[in-house]
Design a protein around this motif. Sequence first.
Motif, PDB file in Angstrom:
ATOM      1  N   ALA A  15       0.848  -1.198   0.000  1.00 46.96           N
ATOM      2  CA  ALA A  15       0.000   0.000   0.000  1.00 46.96           C
ATOM      3  C   ALA A  15       0.876   1.237   0.000  1.00 46.96           C
ATOM      4  N   LYS A  16       0.480   2.231  -0.793  1.00 48.82           N
ATOM      5  CA  LYS A  16       1.210   3.491  -0.781  1.00 48.82           C
ATOM      6  C   LYS A  16       0.808   4.255   0.462  1.00 48.82           C
ATOM      7  N   ASP A  17       1.754   4.438   1.360  1.00 47.33           N
ATOM      8  CA  ASP A  17       1.481   5.113   2.623  1.00 47.33           C
ATOM      9  C   ASP A  17       1.849   6.580   2.482  1.00 47.33           C
ATOM     10  N   LYS A  18       0.897   7.474   2.692  1.00 50.28           N
ATOM     11  CA  LYS A  18       1.153   8.910   2.583  1.00 50.28           C
ATOM     12  C   LYS A  18       2.166   9.371   3.622  1.00 50.28           C
ATOM     13  N   ALA A  19       2.269   8.648   4.721  1.00 48.94           N
ATOM     14  CA  ALA A  19       3.153   9.071   5.799  1.00 48.94           C
ATOM     15  C   ALA A  19       4.621   8.791   5.481  1.00 48.94           C
ATOM     16  N   ASN A  20       4.916   8.147   4.374  1.00 45.07           N
ATOM     17  CA  ASN A  20       6.309   7.841   4.053  1.00 45.07           C
ATOM     18  C   ASN A  20       6.742   8.485   2.750  1.00 45.07           C
ATOM     19  N   GLY A  21       6.980   9.775   2.764  1.00 44.00           N
ATOM     20  CA  GLY A  21       7.571  10.459   1.635  1.00 44.00           C
ATOM     21  C   GLY A  21       6.627  10.957   0.569  1.00 44.00           C
ATOM     22  N   GLY A  22       5.344  10.977   0.810  1.00 47.62           N
ATOM     23  CA  GLY A  22       4.412  11.457  -0.202  1.00 47.62           C
ATOM     24  C   GLY A  22       4.394  12.969  -0.273  1.00 47.62           C
ATOM     25  N   THR A  23       4.248  13.488  -1.476  1.00 50.00           N
ATOM     26  CA  THR A  23       4.178  14.929  -1.667  1.00 50.00           C
ATOM     27  C   THR A  23       2.791  15.429  -1.330  1.00 50.00           C
ATOM     28  N   ILE A  24       2.715  16.489  -0.555  1.00 51.26           N
ATOM     29  CA  ILE A  24       1.440  17.073  -0.154  1.00 51.26           C
ATOM     30  C   ILE A  24       1.063  18.194  -1.104  1.00 51.26           C
ATOM     31  N   ALA A  25       1.983  19.143  -1.306  1.00 54.92           N
ATOM     32  CA  ALA A  25       1.710  20.296  -2.168  1.00 54.92           C
ATOM     33  C   ALA A  25       3.009  20.750  -2.831  1.00 54.92           C
ATOM     34  N   LEU A  26       2.885  21.207  -4.077  1.00 59.22           N
ATOM     35  CA  LEU A  26       4.027  21.735  -4.815  1.00 59.22           C
ATOM     36  C   LEU A  26       3.758  23.179  -5.207  1.00 59.22           C
ATOM     37  N   ASN A  27       4.820  23.961  -5.288  1.00 64.36           N
ATOM     38  CA  ASN A  27       4.723  25.333  -5.772  1.00 64.36           C
ATOM     39  C   ASN A  27       5.382  25.358  -7.147  1.00 64.36           C
ATOM     40  N   LYS A  28       4.600  25.018  -8.180  1.00 66.10           N
ATOM     41  CA  LYS A  28       5.147  24.926  -9.535  1.00 66.10           C
ATOM     42  C   LYS A  28       5.500  26.294 -10.101  1.00 66.10           C
ATOM     43  N   ARG A  29       4.822  27.321  -9.646  1.00 67.65           N
ATOM     44  CA  ARG A  29       5.058  28.671 -10.151  1.00 67.65           C
ATOM     45  C   ARG A  29       6.416  29.227  -9.712  1.00 67.65           C
ATOM     46  N   ALA A  30       6.983  28.666  -8.642  1.00 68.59           N
ATOM     47  CA  ALA A  30       8.241  29.188  -8.102  1.00 68.59           C
ATOM     48  C   ALA A  30       9.376  29.121  -9.122  1.00 68.59           C
ATOM     49  N   ARG A  31       9.450  28.035  -9.887  1.00 71.36           N
ATOM     50  CA  ARG A  31      10.522  27.905 -10.875  1.00 71.36           C
ATOM     51  C   ARG A  31      10.373  28.919 -11.996  1.00 71.36           C
ATOM     52  N   HIS A  32       9.135  29.303 -12.282  1.00 68.99           N
ATOM     53  CA  HIS A  32       8.892  30.267 -13.347  1.00 68.99           C
ATOM     54  C   HIS A  32       9.190  31.698 -12.888  1.00 68.99           C
ATOM     55  N   GLU A  33       8.878  31.999 -11.647  1.00 70.60           N
ATOM     56  CA  GLU A  33       8.991  33.359 -11.136  1.00 70.60           C
ATOM     57  C   GLU A  33      10.372  33.689 -10.552  1.00 70.60           C
ATOM     58  N   TYR A  34      11.141  32.676 -10.126  1.00 74.01           N
ATOM     59  CA  TYR A  34      12.381  32.921  -9.392  1.00 74.01           C
ATOM     60  C   TYR A  34      13.528  32.053  -9.908  1.00 74.01           C
ATOM     61  N   HIS A  35      14.763  32.549  -9.695  1.00 78.03           N
ATOM     62  CA  HIS A  35      15.963  31.733  -9.851  1.00 78.03           C
ATOM     63  C   HIS A  35      16.161  31.054  -8.498  1.00 78.03           C
ATOM     64  N   LEU A  36      16.056  29.742  -8.432  1.00 85.01           N
ATOM     65  CA  LEU A  36      16.184  29.019  -7.173  1.00 85.01           C
ATOM     66  C   LEU A  36      17.645  28.617  -6.969  1.00 85.01           C
ATOM     67  N   GLU A  37      18.210  29.010  -5.830  1.00 84.58           N
ATOM     68  CA  GLU A  37      19.619  28.741  -5.554  1.00 84.58           C
ATOM     69  C   GLU A  37      19.771  27.517  -4.641  1.00 84.58           C
ATOM     70  N   GLU A  38      19.688  27.725  -3.332  1.00 85.64           N
ATOM     71  CA  GLU A  38      19.867  26.642  -2.354  1.00 85.64           C
ATOM     72  C   GLU A  38      18.513  26.167  -1.859  1.00 85.64           C
ATOM     73  N   ARG A  39      18.473  24.911  -1.427  1.00 82.33           N
ATOM     74  CA  ARG A  39      17.238  24.363  -0.856  1.00 82.33           C
ATOM     75  C   ARG A  39      17.511  23.898   0.574  1.00 82.33           C
ATOM     76  N   HIS A  40      16.542  24.141   1.440  1.00 82.12           N
ATOM     77  CA  HIS A  40      16.638  23.730   2.842  1.00 82.12           C
ATOM     78  C   HIS A  40      15.352  23.041   3.250  1.00 82.12           C
ATOM     79  N   GLU A  41      15.467  22.096   4.166  1.00 79.70           N
ATOM     80  CA  GLU A  41      14.299  21.382   4.672  1.00 79.70           C
ATOM     81  C   GLU A  41      13.951  21.924   6.055  1.00 79.70           C
TER      82      GLU A  41
END
Length: 163
Positions: free
Chosen positions: A6-32
């Motif tokens: 079974a695909k368990d949402k609690a193990n690494g599933g994506t909840i929401a994405l901000n697809k517009r961010a790549r279009h509007e901004y130059h993305l440099e570093e990522r942090h969790e």
Amino acid sequence: MSKKPAKDKANGGTIALNKRARHEYHLEERHEAGLELQGWELKAIRAGRANISESYAVIRHGELFLFGAQITPLIQASTHVLADDRRTRKLLLHRHEIDKLVGKVERDGYTLIPTAMYWKGSKVKLELALAKGKQTHDKRANEKERDWQREKQRAMRAHNKNA
């Protein structure tokens, strides 16, 4: 008989994405970063009612806060609580990470943009990107490049089909 995993949402599933961010901004570093959530928010996230497309992070008094993220409350889960779907939520990072981000944001003119919200174990995590805004000509150049790649793929497909 073997069971299908079974695909368990609690193990690494994506909840929401901000697809517009790549279009509007130059993305440099990522942090969790972790999110400080209330009970009704967690239930609403499990039901898939989160949206981070218009959100951003701000540093205030040495702490990180998420503005504009929308978590629409479930009617049955928030009967006793006055739920605010766009409330300011605290982001949880280590002190040295926050200090590094403060330097980049205040001195170098970066913005903190959330790019993804996802499950990590049973916790909700937010991927923050250090970003600089794109100019209109940068957006047009990216669009031209994308169109060229698409045309190139079509031409290759047509060539391979004929060969």
